[in-house]
Design an enzyme around this catalytic site. Structure first.
Site, PDB file in Angstrom:
ATOM      1  N   ARG A  47      73.907  49.990  30.690  1.00 18.68           N
ATOM      2  CA  ARG A  47      74.062  49.953  32.150  1.00 18.68           C
ATOM      3  C   ARG A  47      74.433  51.333  32.680  1.00 18.68           C
ATOM      4  O   ARG A  47      73.931  51.783  33.700  1.00 18.68           O
ATOM      5  CB  ARG A  47      75.122  48.922  32.579  1.00 18.68           C
ATOM      6  N   TYR A  99      62.161  48.906  58.052  1.00 17.07           N
ATOM      7  CA  TYR A  99      61.872  47.761  57.189  1.00 17.07           C
ATOM      8  C   TYR A  99      62.801  46.592  57.545  1.00 17.07           C
ATOM      9  O   TYR A  99      64.009  46.791  57.710  1.00 17.07           O
ATOM     10  CB  TYR A  99      62.061  48.204  55.737  1.00 17.07           C
ATOM     11  N   ASP A 177      64.060  56.796  54.197  1.00 21.21           N
ATOM     12  CA  ASP A 177      63.373  55.835  53.334  1.00 21.21           C
ATOM     13  C   ASP A 177      61.922  56.330  53.242  1.00 21.21           C
ATOM     14  O   ASP A 177      61.156  56.210  54.195  1.00 21.21           O
ATOM     15  CB  ASP A 177      63.466  54.435  53.961  1.00 21.21           C
ATOM     16  N   LYS A 202      56.589  49.807  45.474  1.00 20.86           N
ATOM     17  CA  LYS A 202      55.371  50.063  46.238  1.00 20.86           C
ATOM     18  C   LYS A 202      54.537  51.159  45.555  1.00 20.86           C
ATOM     19  O   LYS A 202      54.099  50.956  44.441  1.00 20.86           O
ATOM     20  CB  LYS A 202      55.746  50.402  47.681  1.00 20.86           C
TER      21      LYS A 202
HETATM   22  C1  LIG Z   1      59.695  47.083  50.282  1.00 20.53           C
HETATM   23  C2  LIG Z   1      60.503  48.053  51.048  1.00 20.53           C
HETATM   24  C3  LIG Z   1      61.875  48.171  50.850  1.00 20.53           C
HETATM   25  C4  LIG Z   1      62.631  47.265  49.905  1.00 20.53           C
HETATM   26  O1  LIG Z   1      62.284  47.451  48.583  1.00 20.53           O
HETATM   27  P1  LIG Z   1      62.367  46.314  47.438  1.00 20.53           P
HETATM   28  O2  LIG Z   1      61.903  47.031  46.231  1.00 20.53           O
HETATM   29  O3  LIG Z   1      61.491  45.201  47.869  1.00 20.53           O
HETATM   30  O4  LIG Z   1      63.798  45.892  47.364  1.00 20.53           O
HETATM   31  C5  LIG Z   1      62.559  49.135  51.570  1.00 20.53           C
HETATM   32  N1  LIG Z   1      61.921  49.935  52.443  1.00 20.53           N
HETATM   33  C6  LIG Z   1      60.604  49.857  52.661  1.00 20.53           C
HETATM   34  C7  LIG Z   1      59.960  50.780  53.633  1.00 20.53           C
HETATM   35  C8  LIG Z   1      59.841  48.903  51.979  1.00 20.53           C
HETATM   36  O5  LIG Z   1      58.530  48.810  52.224  1.00 20.53           O
END
Ligand SMILES: *Cc1c(COP(=O)(O)O)cnc(C)c1O
Length: 386
Positions: A47, A99, A177, A202
């Site tokens: 961890r 998001y 982000d 993504k």
């Molecule tokens: C999908 C997404 C998240 C969250 O990510 P997860 O891996 O699903 O927890 C945060 N910000 C954006 C822009 C996203 O598309």
């Protein structure tokens, strides 16, 4: 070195012991010690750190041109780690149109620490600056944003923040982000941001087979705080997921080019289809913030949003008519995905907020995959015969 070289090699050099060209998946939870306080190797307990995650963190830091990266079990776990830098009663300035899960985290989880979210009316650096209060410790932004692909000037916002001190005498941290553009097309740390977060689920993973997240920073002190939190809270990705992400990173530059190429073709097609009311795509010359694309991005991801004429019934009919394109949450995978933000990614927003942002019932978000554009366009063409 250039981006595509870094993507293949950073954190992925041959294993010094076996010569393995790919970083082996390190499936062990713990590491033997030679005595009290004497580690045999670099690791103690998986961890805290382990070879698979360590290698991945080197890769992610390198592709974001940052000093340190930390990997998490999901994008949301990474965002939570950043929010843990706050104290009760601190305030966040968040750009509109973020998001839905971030919105939910701010308003439904961190609200209990009395953390207030201030949202500027628009995304100009001046509006963001004017939304700062003496309690602002963090400015949270997404560019291009989810789902309407709104951009804001990261460098100018960072520049303005330099002249601001909150009541603790600190400059608010600028957090970006960077999930949508991916490190291939935008590097916020180079534009003056303090912290970059990713949903690696993504584009970085890129194959729709992993949930993971990451944070990248330059500042040693912030890194130490986040690293402490990563181990203390423990939302870390497993070694196999780390391996899959590193595999994804190697082809990130190639994949992004194809996502971009397909997005341009699909956006053009949609704009000229009579069943489509409006297309949101930053690549259009007449997109309101097109100049910013040229200023701070080196390309565009496969993201397009559009409104079809009619109401929710027409949307349902359109979705039902798609044979190739898949109706699903998420984005950035090889397959083209389509979703309905109002009931899916942004379901957590109250109706009033959705209306204010333009997340209407006839809004559709598309993540262009890496298939042949002609096949995708034919599928859309058929389904749009409403
Ligand atoms: C999908 C997404 C998240 C969250 O990510 P997860 O891996 O699903 O927890 C945060 N910000 C954006 C822009 C996203 O598309």
């Amino acid at each position: 070195m250039k981006f595509s070289t870094i993507a293949v090699h950073a954190g992925q050099r041959p294993d010094p012991y076996t010569g393995a060209v790919c970083v082996p998946v390190s499936l062990t939870s713990t590491f033997a010690m030679d005595g009290i306080g004497q580690l045999r190797g670099e690791f103690e307990y998986a961890r805290s750190d382990n070879p698979s995650r360590h290698a991945l963190e080197i890769s992610i830091a390198a592709i974001e041109f940052g000093k340190h990266a930390l990997a998490f079990a999901s994008g949301q776990a990474a965002s939570t780690a950043v929010l843990d830098l706050l104290q009760p009663n601190d305030e966040i300035v968040a750009t509109p149109n973020i998001y839905g899960g971030s919105y939910r985290l701010f308003h439904k989880v961190y609200n209990k620490y009395n953390i207030k979210i201030n949202t500027p009316n628009n995304t100009t650096p001046l509006a963001i600056y004017n939304a700062l209060t003496p309690k602002t410790t963090l400015v949270w932004g997404e560019s291009p944003s989810n789902p309407l692909l709104d951009l804001f000037d990261i460098a100018e916002t960072a520049e303005r923040l330099k002249n601001f001190r909150n009541e603790k005498g600190e400059k608010p941290l600028l957090v970006i982000d960077n999930t949508f553009p991916s490190p291939a097309f935008q590097n916020p740390l180079l534009l003056g941001a303090d912290i970059v977060t990713h949903s690696c689920t993504k584009y970085i993973g890129g194959h729709s087979d992993v949930i993971a997240g990451a944070i990248v920073v330059n500042d040693d002190e912030i890194y130490e705080k986040l690293k402490f939190y990563q181990n203390a809270a423990g939302a870390v990705p497993g070694p196999l997921n780390c391996f899959l992400l590193q595999r994804g990173i190697r082809t990130l530059p190639l994949r992004m080019k194809k996502h971009e190429e397909n997005a341009y073709k699909i956006a053009d097609f949609l704009r000229n289809n009579p069943a489509v009311e409006k297309v949101f795509f930053p690549g259009f010359e007449d997109f309101p913030q097109h100049e910013l694309v040229k200023k701070q991005m080196s390309g565009l991801p496969g993201m397009i949003s559009f409104k079809i004429r009619g109401n929710i019934d027409n949307v349902k009919k359109f979705f039902a008519g798609l044979k190739l394109i898949i109706l699903a949450e998420s984005l950035g995978g090889p397959e083209t995905l389509i979703c309905h933000p109002a009931t899916m990614t942004h379901a957590a927003l109250p109706d009033s907020e959705k209306e204010k942002l333009g997340i209407s019932d006839n809004l559709i978000r598309l993540s262009a995959g890496i298939e042949d554009a002609e096949d995708l366009i034919n599928d859309l063409k058929d389904a749009l015969k409403l």
